[in-house]
Design an enzyme around this catalytic site. Structure first.
Site, short mmCIF file in Angstrom:
data_model
loop_
_atom_site.label_atom_id
_atom_site.label_comp_id
_atom_site.label_asym_id
_atom_site.label_seq_id
_atom_site.Cartn_x
_atom_site.Cartn_y
_atom_site.Cartn_z
N LYS A 220 5.28 5.78 -8.71
CA LYS A 220 4.86 4.78 -9.70
C LYS A 220 4.00 5.44 -10.79
O LYS A 220 4.17 5.17 -11.98
CB LYS A 220 4.11 3.64 -9.01
CG LYS A 220 5.03 2.76 -8.18
CD LYS A 220 4.29 1.85 -7.21
CE LYS A 220 5.26 1.14 -6.28
NZ LYS A 220 4.60 0.40 -5.20
N GLN B 60 -1.51 -0.48 -3.19
CA GLN B 60 -0.34 -0.15 -2.39
C GLN B 60 -0.51 -0.76 -0.99
O GLN B 60 -1.56 -0.63 -0.38
CB GLN B 60 -0.18 1.37 -2.28
CG GLN B 60 1.07 1.82 -1.55
CD GLN B 60 2.37 1.38 -2.24
OE1 GLN B 60 2.49 1.43 -3.46
NE2 GLN B 60 3.34 0.95 -1.45
N ASP C 258 1.32 -6.68 -10.24
CA ASP C 258 2.24 -6.56 -9.10
C ASP C 258 2.50 -7.94 -8.45
O ASP C 258 3.23 -8.04 -7.47
CB ASP C 258 1.63 -5.58 -8.07
CG ASP C 258 2.67 -5.02 -7.11
OD1 ASP C 258 3.86 -4.95 -7.49
OD2 ASP C 258 2.30 -4.64 -5.99
#
Ligand code: NAP
Length: 280
Positions: free
Chosen positions: A53, A97, A120
């Protein structure tokens, strides 16, 4: 029957090309978009995902601020790091994450992310907005699935979409997005009875189960469109590709389907957030 292989790599390249131009415009205004990534612990797959990413950001000119915390980080310590990033004017998006180590309260950490930086789509506020049809940053894999559908002009209105999986980051939000596009949506999970019979009714099948080759060829109605979000060890999807290909009119491969578009949606949301701050 003519088959369409839904090429996620091509869709992602298109998204990234348009983002590059938008990043250049932002830079002319003195703003470089910035995505902060937080990794807690040393899980090798999570490390790989975060690296991918960060690298994807750099390729299109987005700054990536990488924070790697030790495995023994407490929930309070993680929340303090998120608070700092929320306050940091330079940071436009925050990605935590997951999964985080089991002693950390993941939900509390997600909820701490400022809604304006939740690129996200992990906060319950963001999810609620998505479900109501005005979310700015839906969770990235559902956004990717819709992006593929849109790029290939796959009709959704009035179609029966069967989503297999109901996770907060995938099955539930993609069900909401499809419902908001006037599909008739059935969301299935591990307690669903007669799953094959339900999938056989689907015009659109979304596989988000986390089990390799779970969806079988004889579950697929002739002409159905299949989007496989699954990503299992050995680059295997949640769909038995060869068998499902037979009846499908369109299908995403794994790899090269939903995965690359997911990353491009994260980049897009970060640029959207930077623009929102700079131009509004
Ligand atoms: P998850 O949180 O483990 O959720 C899996 C879902 O599948 C759950 O809702 C579960 O039902 C359901 N399920 C499990 N066994 C089932 C069965 N036998 N019949 C029907 N439903 C069943 O997984 P996730 O995070 O949503 O991820 C799903 C897949 O997408 C994985 O392969 C993952 O690697 C992949 N993924 C890909 C991307 C990408 O960028 N392409 C991003 C995220 C995830 P219950 O709710 O009843 O437990």
């Amino acid at each position: 029957m003519e088959k369409l292989i839904l090429d996620g790599t091509k869709v992602a390249e298109g998204v990234k090309a348009s983002l590059k131009e938008r990043v250049e415009e932002l830079k002319k205004k003195g703003k470089t978009p910035c995505l902060a990534t937080i990794l807690v612990g040393d899980d090798p797959s999570s490390e790989t995902y975060v690296r991918m990413k960060g690298n994807a950001c750099q390729k299109i000119g987005i700054d990536s601020k990488r924070i790697h915390l030790p495995e023994e980080t407490t929930t309070e310590e993680l929340l303090a790091v998120i608070d700092e990033l929320n306050e940091d004017e330079k940071v436009d998006g925050i990605l935590l994450q997951h999964p985080v180590p089991s002693h950390v309260d993941e939900r509390a950490a997600f909820e701490r992310i400022d809604i304006e930086k939740d690129v996200d789509g992990v906060t319950s506020f963001g999810y609620g907005q998505t479900a109501l049809g005005f979310g700015k940053y839906p969770s990235c894999t559902p956004a990717a699935i819709l992006r593929i559908i849109d790029d290939y002009e796959i009709p959704v209105k009035g179609k029966h979409a069967v989503v297999i999986g109901r996770s907060p980051i995938l099955g539930k939000p993609v069900s909401a997005l499809l419902l908001n596009r006037d599909a008739t949506v059935t969301t299935c999970h591990s307690h669903t009875q007669n799953l094959p019979d339900i999938v056989k009714q689907a015009d659109i099948v979304i596989a988000a189960v986390g089990r390799p080759e779970f969806v079988k060829g004889d579950w697929i109605k002739k002409g159905a469109v299949i989007l496989d979000a699954g990503y299992n060890k050995g680059n295997i999807g949640d769909v038995d590709y060869d068998a499902c290909y037979e009846n499908a009119s369109a299908i995403t491969p794994v790899p090269g389907g939903v995965g690359p578009v997911t990353i491009s949606m994260l980049l897009k949301h970060t640029v959207d957030a930077a623009e929102e701050k700079t131009f509004n």
